[in-house]
Write a protein that holds these residues in place. Structure first.
Motif, mmCIF file in Angstrom:
data_model
loop_
_atom_site.group_PDB
_atom_site.id
_atom_site.type_symbol
_atom_site.label_atom_id
_atom_site.label_comp_id
_atom_site.label_asym_id
_atom_site.label_seq_id
_atom_site.Cartn_x
_atom_site.Cartn_y
_atom_site.Cartn_z
ATOM 1 N N ILE A 33 -16.058 20.270 73.448
ATOM 2 C CA ILE A 33 -16.378 19.065 74.202
ATOM 3 C C ILE A 33 -15.846 17.805 73.519
ATOM 4 N N LEU A 34 -15.929 17.755 72.197
ATOM 5 C CA LEU A 34 -15.647 16.505 71.485
ATOM 6 C C LEU A 34 -14.260 16.432 70.853
ATOM 7 N N LYS A 35 -13.501 17.532 70.853
ATOM 8 C CA LYS A 35 -12.180 17.479 70.223
ATOM 9 C C LYS A 35 -11.209 16.528 70.939
ATOM 10 N N THR A 77 -9.528 16.138 64.625
ATOM 11 C CA THR A 77 -9.737 16.376 63.192
ATOM 12 C C THR A 77 -11.210 16.247 62.825
ATOM 13 N N ALA A 78 -11.856 15.186 63.301
ATOM 14 C CA ALA A 78 -13.270 14.976 62.994
ATOM 15 C C ALA A 78 -14.119 16.097 63.580
ATOM 16 N N ALA A 79 -13.797 16.523 64.792
ATOM 17 C CA ALA A 79 -14.549 17.606 65.413
ATOM 18 C C ALA A 79 -14.370 18.914 64.643
ATOM 19 N N LEU A 80 -13.157 19.139 64.127
ATOM 20 C CA LEU A 80 -12.889 20.355 63.366
ATOM 21 C C LEU A 80 -13.649 20.349 62.041
ATOM 22 N N ALA A 126 -16.439 18.697 61.387
ATOM 23 C CA ALA A 126 -17.863 18.870 61.707
ATOM 24 C C ALA A 126 -18.173 20.329 62.006
ATOM 25 N N ALA A 127 -17.281 20.978 62.751
ATOM 26 C CA ALA A 127 -17.500 22.391 63.081
ATOM 27 C C ALA A 127 -17.485 23.254 61.828
ATOM 28 N N PHE A 128 -16.575 22.973 60.908
ATOM 29 C CA PHE A 128 -16.524 23.753 59.664
ATOM 30 C C PHE A 128 -17.759 23.524 58.818
ATOM 31 N N TRP A 129 -18.279 22.305 58.768
ATOM 32 C CA TRP A 129 -19.511 22.060 58.020
ATOM 33 C C TRP A 129 -20.666 22.865 58.601
ATOM 34 N N TRP A 130 -20.755 22.898 59.930
ATOM 35 C CA TRP A 130 -21.826 23.686 60.558
ATOM 36 C C TRP A 130 -21.593 25.178 60.360
ATOM 37 N N LEU A 131 -20.325 25.583 60.325
ATOM 38 C CA LEU A 131 -20.043 26.991 60.064
ATOM 39 C C LEU A 131 -20.465 27.362 58.648
ATOM 40 N N LEU A 132 -20.226 26.470 57.687
ATOM 41 C CA LEU A 132 -20.688 26.695 56.322
ATOM 42 C C LEU A 132 -22.214 26.741 56.263
ATOM 43 N N LEU A 173 -21.034 13.619 61.870
ATOM 44 C CA LEU A 173 -19.712 13.535 62.503
ATOM 45 C C LEU A 173 -19.791 13.775 64.004
ATOM 46 N N PHE A 174 -20.551 14.786 64.417
ATOM 47 C CA PHE A 174 -20.681 15.055 65.845
ATOM 48 C C PHE A 174 -21.309 13.854 66.561
#
Length: 214
Positions: free
Chosen positions: A60-62, A67-70, A72-78, A139-140
């Motif tokens: 939705i946010l990319k 870059t910011a969305a990616l 944020a997604a990696f932080w949540w994946l971690l 970030l999100f």
């Protein structure tokens, strides 16, 4: 994810993990296998739901800032990965202390040390996961704010609310005595929960507006 996470955090863990009494924690785990299994199952559901959520938010946010969305997604994946390790810690405790008879294999000092390790690993893992969640949430929420998909006031509240679970884990690492202070409970407190509920209701009722990219 809020329901399953809160079930484990506010119902299961307080009944099993007693930081002030590690030996009793070991006895609780040995005597309450079914409750611990329910907590583990709820954690697994939370992790699975969180992965679906982060993918949805990224999609939705990319368009606003890929870059910011990616990031944020990696932080949540971690965060989900750390939560999985914490869940594995609970599962290991269940296997190790699978009944009151298993406690006989340990003397008092060994039992105290083992239980203290389990409690500390559980608390430390949750602090790390909360910090990573907060980074992704900030970030999100920034992307929500920039997109105007939702009211900017709500997005701004999300940014401010996300600062709480970012600051509290760092504070407890630097000042361990805060672990048992009221500040610790703010890590998963009302600000971010209020934002998540309001955001969910807004998206269900209003949907997403056409993006306005500045």
């Amino acid at each position: 994810t809020m329901v399953t996470a809160n079930f484990n955090d506010f119902y299961v863990r307080p009944r099993l993990f007693l930081p002030a009494d590690p030996a009793q924690t070991a006895r609780n785990i040995a005597a309450s296998g079914a409750l611990l299994r329910a907590g583990i199952a709820s954690d697994l559901l939370t992790i699975a739901g969180s992965v679906v959520l982060l993918v949805a938010l990224y999609v939705i946010l990319k368009p606003i800032n890929r870059t910011a969305a990616l990031v944020a997604a990696f932080w949540w994946l971690l965060e989900s990965a750390v939560a999985a390790v914490v869940t594995l810690n609970s599962l290991a405790a269940l296997y190790l202390l699978k009944g009151t008879d298993s406690l006989r294999a340990f003397d008092t000092d060994q039992l105290h040390t083992l239980a203290q390790l389990l409690v500390n690993a559980d608390r430390a893992g949750n602090r790390i996961a909360a910090f990573l969640f907060a980074l992704g949430s900030i970030l999100f929420c920034y992307l929500w704010f920039k997109s105007r998909y939702i009211p900017r006031l709500l997005a701004a509240w999300g940014i401010l609310a996300s600062l709480v679970p970012a600051v509290v884990p760092l504070a407890t690492v630097m000042l361990p005595r805060l672990l048992d202070a009221p500040l610790r409970r703010a890590r998963s407190g009302t600000p971010i929960m209020t934002f998540e509920v309001m955001l969910g209701l807004w998206l269900l009722v209003k949907g997403i507006r056409a993006p306005i990219i500045e």
